[in-house]
Write an enzyme that holds these catalytic residues in place. Structure first.
Site, PDB file in Angstrom:
ATOM      1  CG  ASP A 231     -37.679  35.526 -61.248  1.00  0.00           C
ATOM      2  OD1 ASP A 231     -38.103  35.138 -60.612  1.00  0.00           O
ATOM      3  OD2 ASP A 231     -37.811  36.177 -62.510  1.00  0.00           O
ATOM      4  CD  GLU A 232     -35.136  30.410 -55.794  1.00  0.00           C
ATOM      5  OE1 GLU A 232     -36.053  29.497 -55.523  1.00  0.00           O
ATOM      6  OE2 GLU A 232     -33.952  30.224 -55.685  1.00  0.00           O
TER       7      GLU A 232
ATOM      8  CB  THR B  49     -52.333  50.846 -52.446  1.00  0.00           C
ATOM      9  OG1 THR B  49     -51.784  52.161 -53.240  1.00  0.00           O
ATOM     10  CG2 THR B  49     -53.136  50.877 -51.502  1.00  0.00           C
TER      11      THR B  49
ATOM     12  CB  SER C 192     -43.642  42.545 -63.016  1.00  0.00           C
ATOM     13  OG  SER C 192     -43.109  43.336 -64.088  1.00  0.00           O
TER      14      SER C 192
ATOM     15  CE1 TYR D 243     -42.908  37.612 -68.730  1.00  0.00           C
ATOM     16  CE2 TYR D 243     -43.404  36.250 -66.675  1.00  0.00           C
ATOM     17  CZ  TYR D 243     -43.539  37.409 -67.827  1.00  0.00           C
ATOM     18  OH  TYR D 243     -44.741  37.978 -67.447  1.00  0.00           O
TER      19      TYR D 243
END
Length: 412
Positions: A228-229, A287, A110, A136
């Site tokens: 989007d893989e 981070t 995401s 999605y």
């Protein structure tokens, strides 16, 4: 109360409840290869695995690499690099089938999707997007907004400028309508990016000429194409990148899920180095952006995939599954076949031939019958279930999967 019942009750009392994870389906004791074992000792073949188990659960080489990395360097603060992070970026660059590429890492798909959208925005000077209805792309407010045109109103507003088009799998006219709607949106001159899975994880394969046509539309309007893989990349479909099946090179691609070797969270954005136009911005300020543990796991995964020719293995194993399901369909009328590529497939059923009405209840029955046959999977639509296996699956394991599918089909 069994050990599993106790753990499930504690889980339900400890976590916020949400669809798909809490309350949980069961409690796991172990996961090895294609197998899951619950706290009561029952074993299931994992046909879902959240699409992270490309190398099987608990791959011993990745476990060893992580243990070694813990002794060498367990963490690197931002602004410091480290050998595994650089080596992983270079390994992905070497796999990129287009012009010179650059990479950014994130801790999940995401987040990586949102990095890609940021890059498209700064490169084009635009802020609107086109995506496919029913797709999605994650659960961040930016990524989830790409996934649904009408999210639950209780969540409030997502990013503005989101446009959703008819997906190619929406019947015979789906591809034509998709192209027409994309062209209409791009003609406004406001679209930064078209984003889509090259093959949707529901396993519907697009027409061969679809993505080249979308690529041409994007080029004509100065819009970036993002693939989007996250579920389909890293060899799962029989090509390292799923888009390599379809003759269209994106400006950016996003990898995730299996990139962390099925053990640690890691995602990557890779694409055209000419998009390196905003060094003054914090495009992916995370981070664990260049964490040596996560990148070591991913680097080891890529080395295993290359060494053992697992991309070719996925293609061959996928063909074996298709042939096996076709043979079952000759014996069990309610099984109609498969769709998908490589080891990212779905088994299709005909509810009327099983004496059931179509709809979500039939899909739930399919999943329940699979579970009873020792297969852990999910519905891909109202009449199909997922058939996703690791690239390391053996012929004997494929034979066992096929036998269990035939057994469950006979009980539907």
């Amino acid at each position: 109360m069994t050990e599993a019942d106790d753990l499930l009750a504690r889980d339900s009392a400890a976590f916020f409840h949400q669809h798909g994870s809490t309350p949980s389906l069961g409690a796991l004791h172990a996961a090895r290869g294609i197998w899951l074992e619950d706290a009561d000792g029952r074993r299931f073949i994992d046909l879902h695995g959240n699409t992270v188990h490309h190398l099987g659960h608990g791959n011993p080489e990745i476990v060893a690499a992580l243990k070694a990395q813990l002794d060498e360097l367990a963490f690197a603060p931002r602004r410091y690099t480290n050998p595994p992070a650089v080596a992983l970026a270079e390994a992905l660059q070497a796999r990129w089938p287009g012009p010179p590429a650059r990479v950014l890492f994130a801790t999940g798909g995401s987040d990586a999707i949102e990095i890609a959208i940021k890059l498209a925005r700064v490169a084009t000077g635009r802020s609107e997007t086109v995506s496919l209805e029913g797709a999605y792309h994650g659960h961040g407010f930016g990524a989830f907004g790409l996934s649904s045109a009408t999210p639950d109103p209780r969540l409030g507003a997502f990013l503005p400028g989101r446009h959703h088009v008819t997906p190619y799998w929406a019947g015979e006219t789906g591809p034509t309508r998709m192209l027409e709607e994309i062209a209409r949106h791009l003609a406004t001159g406001r679209i930064a990016a078209v984003i889509a899975e090259p093959m949707r994880a529901n396993c519907h394969v697009p027409p061969a000429d679809l993505w080249p046509q979308v690529r041409a539309l994007c080029d004509a309007q100065g819009t970036k194409l993002i693939f989007d893989e996250i579920p389909s990349g890293l060899g799962k479909t029989g090509r390292f990148f799923a888009f390599e099946h379809f003759g269209a090179l994106p400006d950016l691609a996003v990898l995730g899920k299996a990139l962390g070797g099925g053990m640690v969270p890691l995602a990557a954005v890779i694409g055209d180095a000419r998009l390196d136009v905003a060094p003054e911005l914090e495009l992916g300020h995370y981070t664990h952006e260049k964490n040596p543990l996560t990148t070591r796991a991913a680097l080891t995964a890529l080395e295993i995939i290359a060494r053992d020719a697992l991309v070719a293995r996925a293609e061959a194993a996928g063909q074996r599954l298709r042939e096996g399901i076709a043979a079952i369909a000759m014996r069990v009328p309610c099984v109609t076949g498969t769709r998908g590529l490589g080891l990212l497939q779905a088994v299709e059923f005909a509810p009327d031939r099983a004496g059931h009405p179509p709809g979500p209840a039939f899909a739930a029955r399919l999943v329940a019958c699979a579970f009873a046959a020792g297969l852990s999977t999910t519905a891909k639509d109202d009449a199909s279930i997922g058939l996703s296996l690791p690239l390391t699956v053996t012929d004997a394991e494929i034979a066992e999967v096929l036998a269990r599918i035939e057994a469950m089909a006979g009980r539907i």
